[in-house]
Design a protein around this motif. Sequence first.
Motif, PDB file in Angstrom:
ATOM      1  N   PRO A  69       0.787  -1.208   0.023  1.00 51.24           N
ATOM      2  CA  PRO A  69      -0.023  -0.081   0.263  1.00 51.24           C
ATOM      3  C   PRO A  69       0.686   1.229   0.108  1.00 51.24           C
ATOM      4  O   PRO A  69       0.314   2.360  -0.475  1.00 51.24           O
ATOM      5  N   GLY A  70       1.795   1.343   0.666  1.00 51.04           N
ATOM      6  CA  GLY A  70       2.815   2.437   0.421  1.00 51.04           C
ATOM      7  C   GLY A  70       4.129   2.612  -0.591  1.00 51.04           C
ATOM      8  O   GLY A  70       4.989   3.413  -0.497  1.00 51.04           O
ATOM      9  N   GLN A  71       3.604   2.274  -1.905  1.00 54.56           N
ATOM     10  CA  GLN A  71       4.296   2.506  -2.588  1.00 54.56           C
ATOM     11  C   GLN A  71       4.501   4.042  -3.262  1.00 54.56           C
ATOM     12  O   GLN A  71       3.542   4.771  -3.212  1.00 54.56           O
ATOM     13  N   VAL A  72       5.651   4.436  -3.308  1.00 51.89           N
ATOM     14  CA  VAL A  72       6.061   5.816  -3.796  1.00 51.89           C
ATOM     15  C   VAL A  72       6.226   5.754  -5.238  1.00 51.89           C
ATOM     16  O   VAL A  72       6.039   6.887  -5.888  1.00 51.89           O
ATOM     17  N   TYR A  73       6.544   4.727  -6.021  1.00 53.22           N
ATOM     18  CA  TYR A  73       6.853   4.714  -7.304  1.00 53.22           C
ATOM     19  C   TYR A  73       6.542   3.470  -7.809  1.00 53.22           C
ATOM     20  O   TYR A  73       6.914   2.476  -7.103  1.00 53.22           O
ATOM     21  N   ASP A  74       5.906   3.144  -9.059  1.00 53.77           N
ATOM     22  CA  ASP A  74       5.685   1.869  -9.656  1.00 53.77           C
ATOM     23  C   ASP A  74       5.570   1.969 -10.926  1.00 53.77           C
ATOM     24  O   ASP A  74       4.578   1.929 -11.536  1.00 53.77           O
ATOM     25  N   GLY A  75       6.845   2.199 -11.539  1.00 54.22           N
ATOM     26  CA  GLY A  75       6.936   2.262 -12.859  1.00 54.22           C
ATOM     27  C   GLY A  75       6.791   1.031 -13.776  1.00 54.22           C
ATOM     28  O   GLY A  75       7.324  -0.140 -13.248  1.00 54.22           O
ATOM     29  N   LYS A  76       6.225   0.975 -14.786  1.00 58.18           N
ATOM     30  CA  LYS A  76       6.066  -0.413 -15.557  1.00 58.18           C
ATOM     31  C   LYS A  76       6.223  -0.127 -17.052  1.00 58.18           C
ATOM     32  O   LYS A  76       5.779   0.896 -17.522  1.00 58.18           O
ATOM     33  N   HIS A  77       6.801  -1.168 -17.712  1.00 57.90           N
ATOM     34  CA  HIS A  77       6.607  -1.154 -19.260  1.00 57.90           C
ATOM     35  C   HIS A  77       6.819  -2.681 -19.583  1.00 57.90           C
ATOM     36  O   HIS A  77       7.563  -3.357 -19.190  1.00 57.90           O
ATOM     37  N   SER A  78       5.544  -2.981 -20.312  1.00 59.86           N
ATOM     38  CA  SER A  78       5.517  -4.417 -20.635  1.00 59.86           C
ATOM     39  C   SER A  78       4.793  -4.614 -22.070  1.00 59.86           C
ATOM     40  O   SER A  78       4.047  -3.926 -22.136  1.00 59.86           O
ATOM     41  N   THR A  79       5.185  -5.680 -22.665  1.00 57.92           N
ATOM     42  CA  THR A  79       4.492  -6.028 -23.933  1.00 57.92           C
ATOM     43  C   THR A  79       3.646  -7.306 -23.533  1.00 57.92           C
ATOM     44  O   THR A  79       2.730  -7.828 -24.154  1.00 57.92           O
ATOM     45  N   LEU A  80       3.791  -7.671 -22.366  1.00 60.12           N
ATOM     46  CA  LEU A  80       3.007  -9.178 -21.812  1.00 60.12           C
ATOM     47  C   LEU A  80       1.434  -8.766 -21.538  1.00 60.12           C
ATOM     48  O   LEU A  80       0.569  -9.171 -22.038  1.00 60.12           O
TER      49      LEU A  80
END
Length: 136
Positions: A117-128
Amino acid sequence: MPHLVILYTPNLESETDMGGLCRALAEAMLQVKDEAGKAVFPIGGTRVLAYPAAHHAVADGRGDYAFIYLNLRMGAGRSAAVQKQAGDTLLATARAHLAPVFEQRLIGLTVQVDESPGQVYDGKHSTLHPYFNKTS
């Protein structure tokens, strides 16, 4: 997300198929449903990774003991019942896969489910995700 990370003592490698355990756990995760019957974990985001411990100390060190630790990390927002169901599903799947090992040696198994719950950043890049969203 979800990510399931497995840490284990390397003495298990000759006694069980870790790749098979990873696949069984991933399949089990994909079967978990919420209260509305909807899949809890996205196909493209489900990951199971296993790592043998380079160094370990288990119990009193007087035996060739083994240990396996499963840590499921999932995003916030799922009910306590769904979190418990996910944990119970993983525990049952791991116990079934490891049953022959439990019959032969002393081994500990722990499953832990964490929410982030305490994420300060959750960067993602995916072709899945796009691939599975298109084929589902």
